[in-house]
Design a protein around this motif. Structure first.
Motif, short mmCIF file in Angstrom:
data_model
loop_
_atom_site.label_atom_id
_atom_site.label_comp_id
_atom_site.label_asym_id
_atom_site.label_seq_id
_atom_site.Cartn_x
_atom_site.Cartn_y
_atom_site.Cartn_z
N VAL A 1 0.84 -1.19 0.00
CA VAL A 1 0.00 0.00 0.00
C VAL A 1 0.88 1.25 0.00
N LEU A 2 1.95 1.24 0.79
CA LEU A 2 2.88 2.37 0.80
C LEU A 2 3.57 2.53 -0.56
N VAL A 3 3.89 1.43 -1.21
CA VAL A 3 4.49 1.49 -2.55
C VAL A 3 3.50 2.11 -3.54
N GLY A 4 2.23 1.77 -3.41
CA GLY A 4 1.21 2.35 -4.28
C GLY A 4 1.06 3.85 -4.08
N VAL A 5 1.12 4.29 -2.84
CA VAL A 5 1.06 5.73 -2.56
C VAL A 5 2.27 6.44 -3.16
N GLU A 6 3.43 5.83 -3.05
CA GLU A 6 4.64 6.42 -3.65
C GLU A 6 4.52 6.50 -5.17
N LEU A 7 3.93 5.49 -5.78
CA LEU A 7 3.71 5.54 -7.23
C LEU A 7 2.80 6.70 -7.61
N MET A 8 1.76 6.93 -6.84
CA MET A 8 0.86 8.05 -7.13
C MET A 8 1.56 9.39 -6.97
N LEU A 9 2.41 9.51 -5.96
CA LEU A 9 3.16 10.76 -5.79
C LEU A 9 4.14 10.98 -6.94
N ASN A 10 4.78 9.90 -7.40
CA ASN A 10 5.69 10.03 -8.53
C ASN A 10 4.96 10.38 -9.81
N ALA A 11 3.74 9.90 -9.97
CA ALA A 11 2.94 10.28 -11.13
C ALA A 11 2.64 11.77 -11.11
N ALA A 12 2.34 12.30 -9.94
CA ALA A 12 2.11 13.74 -9.82
C ALA A 12 3.39 14.52 -10.16
N ASN A 13 4.53 14.00 -9.73
CA ASN A 13 5.80 14.65 -10.06
C ASN A 13 6.07 14.66 -11.56
N VAL A 14 5.76 13.56 -12.23
CA VAL A 14 5.95 13.50 -13.69
C VAL A 14 5.10 14.57 -14.36
N ASN A 15 3.86 14.72 -13.92
CA ASN A 15 3.00 15.75 -14.51
C ASN A 15 3.50 17.16 -14.21
N LEU A 16 3.98 17.38 -13.00
CA LEU A 16 4.50 18.71 -12.66
C LEU A 16 5.69 19.08 -13.54
N VAL A 17 6.59 18.16 -13.71
CA VAL A 17 7.78 18.43 -14.53
C VAL A 17 7.39 18.57 -16.00
N ALA A 18 6.43 17.79 -16.46
CA ALA A 18 6.00 17.88 -17.85
C ALA A 18 5.37 19.24 -18.14
#
Length: 100
Positions: A30-47
């Motif tokens: 579950v913690l890994v899934g939350v980290e994946l969602m945060l990294n997805a937000a980071n990808v969008n921010l940088v894009a």
């Protein structure tokens, strides 16, 4: 690289993280899934920041998100260790007592 491709990648990462959070019973997963969602937000921010000709606000905000995610992971893992020591399991369904 076109913006649509990067946004699709971010959406795919977010969906994978959400699927992991919803379906997995192990607290570590579950913690890994939350980290994946945060990294997805980071990808969008940088894009989105790449297409802003003036500033680098997206990259700076992504660094703050990475910092908060690191603190969240450390605290989350510490809580998982303490819960495991008490209940002898990391399965979310088996942890149903609030008092010890």
């Amino acid at each position: 690289m076109p913006l649509n491709f990067v946004l699709f990648l971010g959406a795919l990462l977010f969906c994978a993280g959400l699927y992991t959070v919803i379906t997995k019973k192990n607290t570590i997963m579950v913690l890994v899934g939350v980290e994946l969602m945060l990294n997805a937000a980071n990808v969008n921010l940088v894009a989105f920041s790449r297409f802003d000709a003036v500033g680098i606000q997206g990259q700076v905000f992504a660094l703050f998100v990475i910092t908060v995610a690191a603190a969240e992971a450390a605290i989350g893992l510490a809580l998982v260790v303490k819960v495991y020591q008490h209940f002898q399991t990391a399965n979310i369904d088996e942890i149903n007592e609030l008092k010890g």
